[in-house]
Design an enzyme around this catalytic site. Sequence first.
Site, mmCIF file in Angstrom:
data_model
loop_
_atom_site.group_PDB
_atom_site.id
_atom_site.type_symbol
_atom_site.label_atom_id
_atom_site.label_comp_id
_atom_site.label_asym_id
_atom_site.label_seq_id
_atom_site.Cartn_x
_atom_site.Cartn_y
_atom_site.Cartn_z
ATOM 1 N N GLY A 9 -38.786 10.471 -11.643
ATOM 2 C CA GLY A 9 -38.048 10.908 -10.546
ATOM 3 C C GLY A 9 -37.781 9.837 -9.561
ATOM 4 O O GLY A 9 -37.363 10.260 -8.545
ATOM 5 N N SER A 12 -34.162 9.322 -7.123
ATOM 6 C CA SER A 12 -33.784 10.155 -5.843
ATOM 7 C C SER A 12 -34.971 10.363 -5.086
ATOM 8 O O SER A 12 -36.014 10.575 -5.469
ATOM 9 C CB SER A 12 -33.062 11.371 -6.485
ATOM 10 O OG SER A 12 -32.856 12.099 -5.468
ATOM 11 N N TYR A 148 -41.100 28.356 -10.434
ATOM 12 C CA TYR A 148 -41.447 26.932 -9.998
ATOM 13 C C TYR A 148 -42.636 26.874 -9.236
ATOM 14 O O TYR A 148 -43.601 25.902 -9.524
ATOM 15 C CB TYR A 148 -40.408 26.463 -8.853
ATOM 16 C CG TYR A 148 -40.499 25.205 -8.074
ATOM 17 C CD1 TYR A 148 -39.987 23.956 -8.732
ATOM 18 C CD2 TYR A 148 -40.829 25.309 -6.952
ATOM 19 C CE1 TYR A 148 -40.209 22.720 -8.082
ATOM 20 C CE2 TYR A 148 -41.114 24.030 -6.197
ATOM 21 C CZ TYR A 148 -40.569 22.953 -6.933
ATOM 22 O OH TYR A 148 -40.723 21.520 -5.997
ATOM 23 N N ALA A 149 -43.103 28.128 -8.423
ATOM 24 C CA ALA A 149 -44.350 27.966 -7.730
ATOM 25 C C ALA A 149 -45.427 28.093 -8.873
ATOM 26 O O ALA A 149 -46.539 27.240 -8.679
ATOM 27 C CB ALA A 149 -44.476 29.137 -6.635
ATOM 28 N N THR A 183 -34.089 15.905 1.037
ATOM 29 C CA THR A 183 -33.636 15.104 -0.361
ATOM 30 C C THR A 183 -32.683 16.102 -0.971
ATOM 31 O O THR A 183 -32.605 17.059 -0.554
ATOM 32 C CB THR A 183 -35.026 15.067 -1.503
ATOM 33 O OG1 THR A 183 -35.101 16.255 -1.960
ATOM 34 C CG2 THR A 183 -36.027 14.770 -0.690
HETATM 35 N N1 LIG Z 1 -37.714 18.262 -1.308
HETATM 36 C C1 LIG Z 1 -38.309 19.181 -1.159
HETATM 37 O O1 LIG Z 1 -38.314 19.895 -0.261
HETATM 38 C C2 LIG Z 1 -39.624 19.332 -2.084
HETATM 39 C C3 LIG Z 1 -40.722 20.245 -1.676
HETATM 40 C C4 LIG Z 1 -41.633 20.441 -2.723
HETATM 41 C C5 LIG Z 1 -41.839 19.831 -3.620
HETATM 42 N N2 LIG Z 1 -41.035 18.915 -4.068
HETATM 43 C C6 LIG Z 1 -41.244 17.934 -5.341
HETATM 44 O O2 LIG Z 1 -41.064 16.458 -5.047
HETATM 45 C C7 LIG Z 1 -40.620 15.978 -6.089
HETATM 46 C C8 LIG Z 1 -39.492 15.126 -5.596
HETATM 47 O O3 LIG Z 1 -38.444 15.919 -5.310
HETATM 48 P P1 LIG Z 1 -37.220 15.515 -4.586
HETATM 49 O O4 LIG Z 1 -36.872 16.496 -3.553
HETATM 50 O O5 LIG Z 1 -37.171 14.026 -4.338
HETATM 51 O O6 LIG Z 1 -36.216 15.820 -5.546
HETATM 52 P P2 LIG Z 1 -34.555 15.009 -6.231
HETATM 53 O O7 LIG Z 1 -33.813 16.052 -6.766
HETATM 54 O O8 LIG Z 1 -34.106 14.448 -4.967
HETATM 55 O O9 LIG Z 1 -35.027 13.826 -7.125
HETATM 56 C C9 LIG Z 1 -35.711 14.411 -8.410
HETATM 57 C C10 LIG Z 1 -35.441 13.205 -9.470
HETATM 58 O O10 LIG Z 1 -36.225 13.750 -10.569
HETATM 59 C C11 LIG Z 1 -35.389 13.546 -11.600
HETATM 60 N N3 LIG Z 1 -35.506 14.470 -12.656
HETATM 61 C C12 LIG Z 1 -35.029 15.825 -12.741
HETATM 62 N N4 LIG Z 1 -35.235 16.312 -13.956
HETATM 63 C C13 LIG Z 1 -35.909 15.269 -14.801
HETATM 64 C C14 LIG Z 1 -36.455 15.230 -16.000
HETATM 65 N N5 LIG Z 1 -36.128 16.127 -16.799
HETATM 66 N N6 LIG Z 1 -36.937 13.803 -16.420
HETATM 67 C C15 LIG Z 1 -36.917 12.792 -15.711
HETATM 68 N N7 LIG Z 1 -36.471 13.150 -14.338
HETATM 69 C C16 LIG Z 1 -35.923 14.052 -13.983
HETATM 70 C C17 LIG Z 1 -33.849 13.750 -11.191
HETATM 71 O O11 LIG Z 1 -32.815 12.995 -11.938
HETATM 72 C C18 LIG Z 1 -33.869 13.320 -9.822
HETATM 73 O O12 LIG Z 1 -33.774 11.652 -9.710
HETATM 74 C C19 LIG Z 1 -40.329 17.064 -7.206
HETATM 75 O O13 LIG Z 1 -41.568 16.984 -7.927
HETATM 76 C C20 LIG Z 1 -40.317 18.094 -6.474
HETATM 77 O O14 LIG Z 1 -40.638 19.398 -7.152
HETATM 78 C C21 LIG Z 1 -39.777 18.631 -3.369
#
Ligand SMILES: NC(=O)c1ccc[n+]([C@@H]2O[C@H](COP(=O)([O-])OP(=O)(O)OC[C@H]3O[C@@H](n4cnc5c(N)ncnc54)[C@H](O)[C@@H]3O)[C@@H](O)[C@H]2O)c1
Length: 242
Positions: A9, A12, A148-149, A183
């Site tokens: 990931g 991004s 998701y949770a 994000t």
């Molecule tokens: N942003 C939030 O508020 C938040 C809150 C809680 C948890 N998270 C978790 O933090 C982590 C990062 O999230 P983020 O907000 O930076 O998201 P984001 O969407 O900005 O980035 C996620 C990245 O994962 C990649 N991705 C998606 N599916 C994929 C796959 N099958 N294989 C490989 N790469 C894949 C996407 O292309 C993207 O670049 C995630 O696990 C998300 O669930 C985020």
Amino acid sequence: MSTIALVTGAGSGIGKAIALALAARGDKVIAADLDIAAAEATAKEAPELITALPVDVASRAAVDELRDRTVAEVGVPTILVNAAGWDRTDQFLNATPEFAEKVVAINYLGPVHMASAFLPGIIEAGGGQVINLASDAGRVGSSGESIYAGAKGGVIALTKSLAREMARHNITVNCVCPGPTDTPLFQAQDERLKAALIKAIPFRRLARPEEVAAPVLFFASEPAAFITGQVISVSGGLTMAG
Ligand SMILES: NC(=O)c1ccc[n+]([C@@H]2O[C@H](COP(=O)([O-])OP(=O)(O)OC[C@H]3O[C@@H](n4cnc5c(N)ncnc54)[C@H](O)[C@@H]3O)[C@@H](O)[C@H]2O)c1
């Protein structure tokens, strides 16, 4: 010889901030993402240290291919950060079986496939660190994010169980739970939900991706060598799970 870290990931948001922070401290980093153009953009920010490679973490075959290319092109990573994740907020009753399977495949089976493919190399190298990005949704629940949770709660349980099994191999396994973080994933959510969440955060703002990267870097450092199976939230006080 510099440490090698692999971040999924990394194209991004939080994964990108983690990849850049690891490179900034001198680690060699593999930025792995489904969106290879995004991973390449991350790599461009520190081209001598970051290598971009494609992966779909939901596919075990694709994860095995990533491992083989990583070892051939960079070396054996001893730090594994599972940051790839995906969701769309909606009522549970609207969820199709296809949506449910996709959410579980990316968010839960992704870290399972990655650990399964990369742990043998980390064991052979003499130890290392695995850090999983779960979510506060997995600690306290989140309406509109039930599946998701559940997947993220599974990541927390996976973290704790793997931590027990991997201790004998000198590997720590820990978990970072972001709260609402600025994000593209968060910004894709419903406007009213976003506003309500920000209002509920004691600090009245979203986390910055770099603030979520900070405990990841700590878990991936020598001072954290005796800390394993732990879960830390970065949520501006929104959640205070016991
Ligand atoms: N942003 C939030 O508020 C938040 C809150 C809680 C948890 N998270 C978790 O933090 C982590 C990062 O999230 P983020 O907000 O930076 O998201 P984001 O969407 O900005 O980035 C996620 C990245 O994962 C990649 N991705 C998606 N599916 C994929 C796959 N099958 N294989 C490989 N790469 C894949 C996407 O292309 C993207 O670049 C995630 O696990 C998300 O669930 C985020």
